[in-house]
Design a protein around this motif. Structure first.
Motif, short mmCIF file in Angstrom:
data_model
loop_
_atom_site.label_atom_id
_atom_site.label_comp_id
_atom_site.label_asym_id
_atom_site.label_seq_id
_atom_site.Cartn_x
_atom_site.Cartn_y
_atom_site.Cartn_z
N THR A 1 0.23 14.10 -4.37
CA THR A 1 -0.16 12.90 -5.11
C THR A 1 0.33 11.63 -4.43
N ILE A 2 1.62 11.57 -4.12
CA ILE A 2 2.20 10.38 -3.49
C ILE A 2 1.71 10.22 -2.06
N VAL A 3 1.58 11.34 -1.35
CA VAL A 3 1.07 11.29 0.02
C VAL A 3 -0.32 10.67 0.03
N ARG A 4 -1.16 11.12 -0.89
CA ARG A 4 -2.52 10.61 -0.96
C ARG A 4 -2.54 9.13 -1.33
N PHE A 5 -1.66 8.71 -2.23
CA PHE A 5 -1.63 7.31 -2.63
C PHE A 5 -1.25 6.40 -1.46
N VAL A 6 -0.20 6.77 -0.72
CA VAL A 6 0.22 5.95 0.42
C VAL A 6 -0.89 5.89 1.46
N ASN A 7 -1.55 7.02 1.71
CA ASN A 7 -2.66 7.03 2.66
C ASN A 7 -3.78 6.10 2.18
N ASP A 8 -4.04 6.08 0.87
CA ASP A 8 -5.08 5.20 0.33
C ASP A 8 -4.74 3.73 0.55
N VAL A 9 -3.46 3.38 0.35
CA VAL A 9 -3.03 1.99 0.52
C VAL A 9 -3.25 1.53 1.96
N VAL A 10 -2.88 2.38 2.93
CA VAL A 10 -3.05 2.02 4.34
C VAL A 10 -4.53 1.99 4.71
N SER A 11 -5.29 2.96 4.24
CA SER A 11 -6.72 3.02 4.56
C SER A 11 -7.46 1.80 4.02
N GLN A 12 -7.12 1.39 2.79
CA GLN A 12 -7.75 0.21 2.20
C GLN A 12 -7.38 -1.05 2.98
N ALA A 13 -6.14 -1.11 3.47
CA ALA A 13 -5.71 -2.26 4.28
C ALA A 13 -6.55 -2.38 5.55
N VAL A 14 -6.83 -1.23 6.18
CA VAL A 14 -7.66 -1.24 7.39
C VAL A 14 -9.07 -1.71 7.06
N ARG A 15 -9.64 -1.21 5.96
CA ARG A 15 -10.99 -1.63 5.57
C ARG A 15 -11.04 -3.13 5.26
N ASP A 16 -9.97 -3.68 4.71
CA ASP A 16 -9.94 -5.10 4.37
C ASP A 16 -9.58 -5.98 5.57
N GLY A 17 -9.26 -5.37 6.70
CA GLY A 17 -8.89 -6.15 7.88
C GLY A 17 -7.51 -6.76 7.79
N ALA A 18 -6.59 -6.11 7.07
CA ALA A 18 -5.23 -6.64 6.90
C ALA A 18 -4.40 -6.41 8.16
N THR A 19 -3.49 -7.33 8.41
CA THR A 19 -2.55 -7.18 9.52
C THR A 19 -1.19 -6.70 9.04
N ASP A 20 -0.90 -6.89 7.75
CA ASP A 20 0.40 -6.50 7.20
C ASP A 20 0.21 -5.96 5.78
N ILE A 21 1.12 -5.04 5.40
CA ILE A 21 1.20 -4.55 4.03
C ILE A 21 2.63 -4.79 3.56
N HIS A 22 2.77 -5.38 2.37
CA HIS A 22 4.10 -5.62 1.81
C HIS A 22 4.22 -4.88 0.48
N VAL A 23 5.20 -3.99 0.39
CA VAL A 23 5.50 -3.27 -0.84
C VAL A 23 6.77 -3.89 -1.42
N GLU A 24 6.62 -4.59 -2.57
CA GLU A 24 7.69 -5.44 -3.06
C GLU A 24 8.09 -5.06 -4.49
N PRO A 25 9.25 -4.44 -4.68
CA PRO A 25 9.72 -4.11 -6.03
C PRO A 25 10.06 -5.37 -6.82
N GLN A 26 9.50 -5.49 -8.01
CA GLN A 26 9.82 -6.58 -8.92
C GLN A 26 10.47 -6.00 -10.17
N GLU A 27 10.91 -6.86 -11.06
CA GLU A 27 11.61 -6.38 -12.25
C GLU A 27 10.71 -5.50 -13.12
N GLU A 28 9.45 -5.89 -13.27
CA GLU A 28 8.55 -5.17 -14.17
C GLU A 28 7.42 -4.44 -13.45
N GLU A 29 7.31 -4.57 -12.14
CA GLU A 29 6.19 -3.96 -11.44
C GLU A 29 6.54 -3.69 -9.98
N LEU A 30 5.73 -2.85 -9.36
CA LEU A 30 5.80 -2.66 -7.91
C LEU A 30 4.58 -3.37 -7.34
#
Length: 555
Positions: free
Chosen positions: A164-193
């Motif tokens: 489940t988690i492996v697939r989710f991380v892969n989805d995040v990176v794959s979507q970034a490539v489709r969107d033409g992103a140069t960076d991905i930031h995973v930022e923990p906040q008090e109420e959300e990730l």
């Protein structure tokens, strides 16, 4: 199901082609069909809709309120979106490929309702699901969540990670490539990730599943395992790398973690090894500037410096210059950190500070390799600057970058490093300052009349002569569409300030004049600054005045 006793566009395919289509995920079948038929995706979709007697949907009738009527995993597997009901009691669903009988059966079993199907373009369905349910929504459905919730506190080793988690991380990176992103930031906040992509230089919040915060530790641990970091160390920053493949794209991902108040913040820099390098025209060089640069690139020796802040496209420009002069009769060696684009026929090496191979050390060794042209990724210290200067004076053409705000500042920066002014004046042939501006989306671009008062105010802010606006009655704008994520921009191009070191500037450099004095003389000699170059791109319908002001206002 296929309409009985009626030929369809699939009948024009061979048996092997039909088998190939069936083996593909639903979201990839339309493109494959279009290629097999030798026509556009829009035309292929129209054929499918006619053959299956299904209405075409534009996306205007999608119904977000009905998304909760079906499980997320089913929506993903069938790639379907609820549409607004027409009062017939059926569940209105829009999909991207004609439905199979089993789909009706499963949906009836889950919802107790019969289905009325429609067809829509692939990107409309996929983007809508991602926007409203979040990236990787199908990975973190409720059935899988309970399973991972129990396991994540027990053991974060690679063996015990769930798919489940492996697939989710892969989805995040794959979507970034489709969107033409140069960076991905995973930022923990008090109420959300929070997850954000940097696209065209701007940070964009990524829609994520509402319950993502519960699985913060497991997601961050997965990224750390992929980059071979110590998952038990959460108090210190760490750096790592990931090799990741998305379709035809091979990514070299640089990973950085730092501890924050609510957990570890993770940043991923995406370097696409298969991305196509840019030509000099594609990076945005105007014809006048390109001719000036071409004359210097044809010289046998000297230094060409490209300046600008981090992320302004300096390495991309240098790569375009290298490709321009690359030929079998030239030995070209580059020293980079990292190697972003592979250039056939060019000897490319990467610095490795962890083993003591810095730019200066690498440059010393490269000079023993009989090069004609050398590209040094960055001049960071006096040692590197001194070697580069002397290499140019002994018959080599040298390219490099400096972190200065404008072109004249690069000359005084070298002097500040301790290089003798007469050496700087003798070695440096050209300095190019640059910035990246967002390019208007061609899909939603249109022309609008100019507000003369507003335009004159903007030109005054840019310190551009108002006479430059003579004859300009309309300018391009983009209101945003699905193709550009409703930003109005898609892609970027450069604006440039090209300074050619001539005899009049030579004297100013040798006598140690300030960057301000050098700039004034260069402008008198015809140098076009960043703001004026930006205005030229506005007139060419490539960008907007607001975008030029945003990028150049600090200068």
């Amino acid at each position: 199901m296929i309409v009985e006793n009626r030929n369809t566009c699939l009948d024009r395919l061979t048996g092997e082609q039909r088998e190939e289509l069936c083996s593909l995920p639903r979201e990839k079948r339309l493109r494959a069909l279009a290629e097999m038929l030798g026509e556009s995706e829009d035309k292929a979709l129209e054929r499918l809709a006619a053959d299956w007697e299904l209405p075409l949907e534009t996306g205007e009738n999608f119904n977000p309120a009905a998304l909760g009527e079906l499980p997320a995993r089913l929506l993903f597997e069938y790639q379907c979106v609820p549409s607004r009901a027409e009062g017939n009691g059926r569940l209105e669903l829009t999909t991207l490929w004609p439905p199979e009988p089993s789909m009706d059966e499963w949906i009836y079993a889950v919802s107790g309702r019969e289905v009325a199907w429609r067809l829509a373009p692939v990107e409309k369905v996929v983007d809508y699901l991602t926007q409203h349910l979040g990236v990787g929504f199908h990975s973190l459905d409720d059935a899988a969540l309970d399973e991972i919730d129990e396991k994540q506190q027990e053991d974060e080793s690679e063996e015990d990670e769930t798919a489940t988690i492996v697939r989710f991380v892969n989805d995040v990176v794959s979507q970034a490539v489709r969107d033409g992103a140069t960076d991905i930031h995973v930022e923990p906040q008090e109420e959300e990730l929070r997850i954000r992509y940097r696209v065209d230089g701007m940070l964009i919040a990524v829609p994520v599943p509402e319950n993502l915060r519960r699985f913060q530790d497991a997601i961050i641990a997965r990224v750390k395992i992929m980059s071979r970091l110590n998952i038990s160390e959460r108090r210190l920053p760490q750096d790592g790398r990931i090799n990741f493949r998305v379709g035809e794209n091979l990514l070299d991902i640089r990973v950085s973690t730092v501890p924050t108040m609510y957990g570890e913040s993770v940043s991923l820099r995406l370097l696409n090894k298969k991305s196509l390098p840019f030509t000099m025209e594609e990076i945005g060089l105007l014809p006048r500037d390109q001719k000036m640069i071409d004359r210097v690139l044809a010289m046998p020796h000297g230094i060409v410096l490209v300046t600008g802040p981090t992320g302004s496209g300096k390495s991309t420009s240098l790569n375009a210059f290298i490709r321009q002069i690359n030929s079998p009769d030239k030995r070209i060696i580059t020293i980079e950190d990292p190697v972003e684009y592979e250039v056939p026929g060019v000897n490319q090496m990467q610095v490795r500070p962890e083993i003591g191979l810095e730019f200066a050390d690498a440059l010393r060794h490269v000079l023993r390799q009989d090069p004609d042209v050398i590209m040094v990724g960055e001049i960071r210290d006096r040692d590197t600057a001194d070697i580069a200067i002397r290499a140019s004076l002994t018959g080599h053409l040298v390219f490099s970058t400096l972190h200065t705000n404008d072109a004249p500042g690069a000359l005084t920066r070298l002097i500040d490093m301790g290089i003798e002014p007469f050496l700087v004046a003798s070695a440096v042939e050209m300095v190019i300052a640059q910035r990246l501006i967002r390019r208007l989306c061609r899909s939603c671009l249109r022309m609008e009349p100019v507000d003369e008062t507003e335009l004159k105010g903007q030109l005054s802010l840019l310190k551009v002569d108002l006479a430059e606006a003579d004859g300009v009655s309309e300018l391009a704008v983009s209101r945003g569409c699905q193709r550009c994520r409703n930003t109005g921009f898609k892609g970027r191009l450069g604006i440039f300030e090209v300074l050619r070191v001539n005899e009049s500037l030579h004297e100013l450099i040798v006598t140690g004049q300030s960057a301000r004095v050098i700039r004034r003389r260069a402008m008198e000699d015809g140098m076009r600054d960043l703001a004026l170059c930006g205005w030229e791109q506005v007139k060419l319908r490539n960008t907007t005045m607001e975008e030029v002001l945003r990028v150049t206002s600090a200068d």
